[in-house]
Design an enzyme around this catalytic site. Structure first.
Site, PDB file in Angstrom:
ATOM      1  N   TYR A 101      24.146  71.844 -16.612  1.00 27.33           N
ATOM      2  CA  TYR A 101      25.104  71.736 -17.809  1.00 27.33           C
ATOM      3  C   TYR A 101      25.352  72.969 -18.457  1.00 27.33           C
ATOM      4  CZ  TYR A 101      26.430  70.484 -22.608  1.00 27.33           C
ATOM      5  OH  TYR A 101      27.113  70.387 -23.732  1.00 27.33           O
ATOM      6  N   GLU A 189      33.324  72.473 -21.840  1.00 23.11           N
ATOM      7  CA  GLU A 189      31.870  71.861 -21.463  1.00 23.11           C
ATOM      8  C   GLU A 189      32.075  71.374 -19.765  1.00 23.11           C
ATOM      9  OE1 GLU A 189      29.237  68.593 -23.419  1.00 23.11           O
ATOM     10  OE2 GLU A 189      30.786  67.516 -22.427  1.00 23.11           O
TER      11      GLU A 189
END
Ligand code: GDP
Ligand code: MN
Length: 385
Positions: A101, A189
């Site tokens: 992530y 993101e």
């Protein structure tokens, strides 16, 4: 403005961030043609502005043409958490050895971009942050210094990234940061950031939020705006050049100056009411801007009462009063209004309003009194309905 995954990936590609290749499609035929071109296996991905598509069945791997057709047919038109899928993105299938992530957001409290990295990607990051906070490495970047190589290494070490991937993951973060700055994004993101069996690092998902106020500097990004995906009132306000944000409640709000409108929302909430919107008519509003604003506020069917809170500085209260009188003539509102006029030409403004004797318009001299009055009127309207 939020970008769809594939728009985010196309933006990434412009900044040399590795992404799987793919093509968008809005019909089953286009999807199959794209899949044929990309080759099999490929992935059919729903393009909606909401996460959790995987779990909702909006992401499916197709091993041949028949499956591509079947998946495109089931995903196009699908509803994912209230968002209808109008487009799919057909992408070459990726081999996944690990899912990480990575993200960059503004940390307003720290007045700096915050870069985050975790080895626990693919899943909901909020859950990781809550249950296993040390698995999410965080680092603020001094905006004047910019993202340096050591930032990347420090984050990768802190996140426990394998030794051979520290440099490539650090380099990936540097590119994401460069894209974040160059495109004037509010959020970038990547979940998951994948590692392939060949140890290549690429972005398998992309979530990008651009700063609306900077779009005039980025014609290519501005062209991605999809008015049909926007809220009807916000779209109408945008076209009229008004600063309007839709909220959940039933009390329409108009004020002049962002600070005054924000305080008005607070005071209404304190009085037990729920604002339906934020609308800043801006400084120096003339009558026609007021008419336009009233139309936007009343186009929201939830609105049961409206509060005008004007503090006249550059804005002249008599102009606001004229605008309101004109608005009543044009729109013929059926909901009650509470008007508080204070400041430049307020006496004249109040005189004009009294003279016009508009139906269902109440005046108030203080902000608190106005808020209490409008909350009461909205509650009565709710009870009567
Ligand atoms: P989200 O659920 O909306 O966040 O959509 P993502 O694009 O993040 O995809 C969700 C999950 O689908 C990923 O974490 C992967 O596990 C899986 N996925 C997506 N694309 C591929 C692919 O090309 N190959 C494989 N094997 N899995 C994929
Ligand atoms: Mn994702």
């Amino acid at each position: 403005m939020d970008l769809l995954e594939y728009q985010g990936k196309q933006l990434f590609a412009r900044h040399a961030i590795p992404v799987p290749s793919g093509q968008p499609a809005s019909t089953v035929e286009q999807a199959v043609a794209a899949a044929d071109q990309i080759g099999y296996p490929c992935v059919v991905k729903a393009q909606v502005l909401i996460g959790g598509r995987g779990k909702a069945g909006g992401i499916r791997v197709a091993k041949d043409r028949a499956e591509a057709e079947q998946h495109a047919r089931s995903i196009l038109g699908m509803d994912i958490k209230g968002f209808t899928v109008h487009e799919v993105w057909i992408e070459e299938a990726s081999q996944i050895a690990a899912e990480y992530y990575a993200s960059i957001v503004f940390d307003r409290a720290a007045k700096a971009p915050l870069v985050m990295l975790s080895k626990e990607g693919g899943v909901e990051i909020e859950q990781v942050a809550e249950e296993n906070p040390e698995a999410l490495a965080r680092l603020h970047v001094d905006p004047l210094l910019g993202f340096q190589d050591f930032h990347g290494r420090r984050l990768a070490f802190a996140a426990g990234i394998d030794a051979d991937l520290i440099r490539p993951v650090g380099a990936m973060l540097a590119k994401l940061y460069a894209a974040f700055v160059a495109e004037e994004a509010m959020l970038v993101e990547v979940n998951p950031l994948i590692v392939t069996p060949e140890r290549d690092v690429r972005a398998l998902d992309a979530k990008v939020t651009l700063d609306d106020n900077s779009l005039y500097r980025h014609a290519d990004n501005a062209a991605l705006r999809d008015p049909s995906a926007e809220d009807a009132q916000e779209q109408m306000a945008h076209e009229r050049g008004l600063t309007y944000v839709k909220l959940e409640g039933d009390i329409g709000i108009l004020g002049n100056g962002a600070g005054l409108v924000m305080s008005t929302l607070d005071v209404v909430a304190l009085a037990g009411g729920a604002p339906a919107n934020f609308l800043d008519a801006g400084g120096g509003s003339k009558a026609d801007a007021i008419v336009s604003a009233v139309e936007v506020i009343l186009s929201d069917e939830k609105v049961k009462a409206v509060l005008f809170n004007i503090f006249g500085g550059i804005t002249r209260c008599d102009e606001v009063a004229k605008g309101l009188i004109e608005a009543f003539d044009v729109v013929k509102p059926t909901v009650p209004f509470v008007v508080r006029l204070d400041g430049t030409n307020d006496v004249e403004g109040r005189r004009l309003l009294a003279e016009a004797n508009l139906p269902n318009v109440h005046t108030a001299t203080t902000m608190n009194e106005a808020a209490e009055k409008v909350v009461e009127l909205a509650a009565n309207a709710g009870a009567a309905a």
